[in-house]
Enzyme design. Structure first.
Site, PDB file in Angstrom:
ATOM      1  N   GLU A 174       3.194 -19.143   1.345  1.00  0.00           N
ATOM      2  CA  GLU A 174       4.073 -20.195   1.895  1.00  0.00           C
ATOM      3  C   GLU A 174       3.583 -21.603   1.575  1.00  0.00           C
ATOM      4  O   GLU A 174       3.512 -22.462   2.455  1.00  0.00           O
ATOM      5  CB  GLU A 174       4.224 -20.012   3.412  1.00  0.00           C
ATOM      6  CG  GLU A 174       4.816 -18.662   3.801  1.00  0.00           C
ATOM      7  CD  GLU A 174       4.983 -18.483   5.302  1.00  0.00           C
ATOM      8  OE1 GLU A 174       4.436 -19.292   6.069  1.00  0.00           O
ATOM      9  OE2 GLU A 174       5.664 -17.514   5.706  1.00  0.00           O
ATOM     10  N   GLU A 290       8.079  -8.656   2.900  1.00  0.00           N
ATOM     11  CA  GLU A 290       8.130  -8.734   4.378  1.00  0.00           C
ATOM     12  C   GLU A 290       9.548  -8.611   4.895  1.00  0.00           C
ATOM     13  O   GLU A 290       9.946  -9.296   5.842  1.00  0.00           O
ATOM     14  CB  GLU A 290       7.565 -10.075   4.864  1.00  0.00           C
ATOM     15  CG  GLU A 290       6.178 -10.402   4.381  1.00  0.00           C
ATOM     16  CD  GLU A 290       5.617 -11.691   4.967  1.00  0.00           C
ATOM     17  OE1 GLU A 290       6.203 -12.235   5.923  1.00  0.00           O
ATOM     18  OE2 GLU A 290       4.578 -12.149   4.455  1.00  0.00           O
TER      19      GLU A 290
END
Ligand code: XIL
Length: 381
Positions: A174, A290
């Site tokens: 991220e 995810e």
């Protein structure tokens, strides 16, 4: 476990002291390390998601926590029957691995790595460089003078411990955030502030040295939708990937987190498809790392809700799996009994959420069937 022990664990793992945006859950380790044997008691379903995935050359798996496997036998058996790859939900994050600046606690990650090996599952590493889930000591200890040493020590120590046993590592997590308004799109994190944008290259080069066998991945969230925000993120991400490849930096894969909002049908569109093609043209592998489909904005009716969730799974996976360089699909949790979503994105009516392929009793949901169908339809690789 006594209250004192619980308090001590919370303190050790720094729960509640994370610097990031997600609520950090404490680890409740209830069983000793070593309980990793497959359990024969659960009747195996006729087939499983890992079987559907394997038929087209893919892996299917999920994130999990040690305490879930150790304390819940039906869940553990379902996990073993469905998954060919596993990733620790928490246990390899700094807040859990690093009780102090000089110390490591590998017990949870060791448990999960041994669990994977004992059950013929691949093991993923998540994650080495992230702005979130940092331990409480981090802010007062790390500075521009020692950040490079701290980072390199962490990468080499953690990766060396599991070297040769890891399918793929999320080296960087991220790291793009256009909202932070930098011209390179990078997120304004402690690593960036202390080391500059070069921290990404530094991390990948160190990772390649520490475990030459693991596929090295940059994992990103929120790039799936057809929106100006996601388009901008994809653009910056691609720019970074091209830059790293042009410098010969050892990065081999892109992780698509794929936390999908069940109410958003604007996924799997032309901008996203183009991005997948561009990533592939760079010679990178792709992993869905995810996936879950959040039902926080869907109406209460369970039938309609499950159908919408299943539809998003199929719509998204049909698109992604058309790419033959996709290696694996992992959901962020296997059963609705254990999902992070109610903690971070609760439903306004507080009803239990239904974002995953098994229900809370380990029975397949419509999402399970949608994922299986997407695997069945996918080109072989
Ligand atoms: C989440 C966990 O699931 C939660 O239990 C924890 O409290 C916060 O982090 N992106 C990631 C994952 O890369 O590590 C996050 O996991 C979910 C979003």
């Amino acid at each position: 476990m006594t209250n004192n022990e619980l308090t001590r664990r919370r303190f050790i793992y720094g729960a509640g002291a994370a610097a990031g945006s997600y609520a950090l859950l404490p680890l409740y380790s209830t069983k000793p390390f070593g309980d990793v044997h497959p359990s024969p008691s659960f009747p195996a379903p006729a087939d499983s998601l890992k079987d559907h995935a394997a038929r087209c050359g893919l892996l299917y798996g999920s994130s999990v926590q040690q305490r879930q496997l150790a304390s819940d036998q039906p869940f553990r058996a379902a996990f073993i029957s469905q998954c060919s790859i596993v990733v620790p939900e928490l246990e390899l994050k700094w807040a859990y691995l690093r009780p102090g600046p000089q110390t490591y606690n590998f017990s949870g990650a060791d448990y999960l790595c041994e669990f994977a090996q004992a059950n013929q599952m691949k093991f993923r590493g998540h994650t080495l460089v992230w702005h979130d889930a940092l331990p409480s000591w981090f802010a007062g200890y790390v500075n521009s003078g020692n950040a490079q040493t701290v980072l390199l020590d962490h990468i080499s120590t953690v990766m060396a411990r599991y070297a040769g046993k890891v399918h793929s590592w999320d080296v960087v997590n991220e790291a793009i955030s256009p909202a932070d308004k930098r011209s390179d799109g990078l997120r304004n994190t402690p690593w960036l502030r202390y080391l500059g944008p070069g921290y990404i290259e530094t991390a990948f080069r160190a990772a390649a040295q520490a475990d030459p066998d693991a596929l090295l991945v940059w994992n990103e969230n929120s790039i799936e939708e057809e929106s100006a925000k996601a388009e901008s993120k994809r653009g910056f991400f691609l720019q970074q990937l091209k830059y790293l490849r042009s410098r010969g930096v050892p990065i081999q894969g892109v992780g698509l987190e794929s936390h999908i909002n069940g109410n958003h049908t604007n996924i799997a569109g032309p901008g996203f498809k183009q991005f997948l093609g561009q990533v592939s043209d760079l010679g990178l592998k792709i992993l869905v790392t995810e996936m879950d489909v959040g039902d926080q904005d869907l109406p209460y009716d369970i039938g309609a809700r499950d159908q919408a969730v299943a539809d998003r799974y199929f719509q998204y996976l049909e698109c992604v799996l058309a790419q033959q360089n996709v290696l694996a699909v992992l959901t962020w949790g296997l059963s609705n009994k254990y999902t992070w979503l109610p903690y971070s994105f609760p439903r306004p009516d507080k009803a239990p959420m239904r974002p995953l392929p098994l229900d809370a009793n380990m029975k397949p949901t419509p999402a399970w069937s949608a994922i299986a169908r997407a695997f069945d339809d996918a080109p072989s690789r």
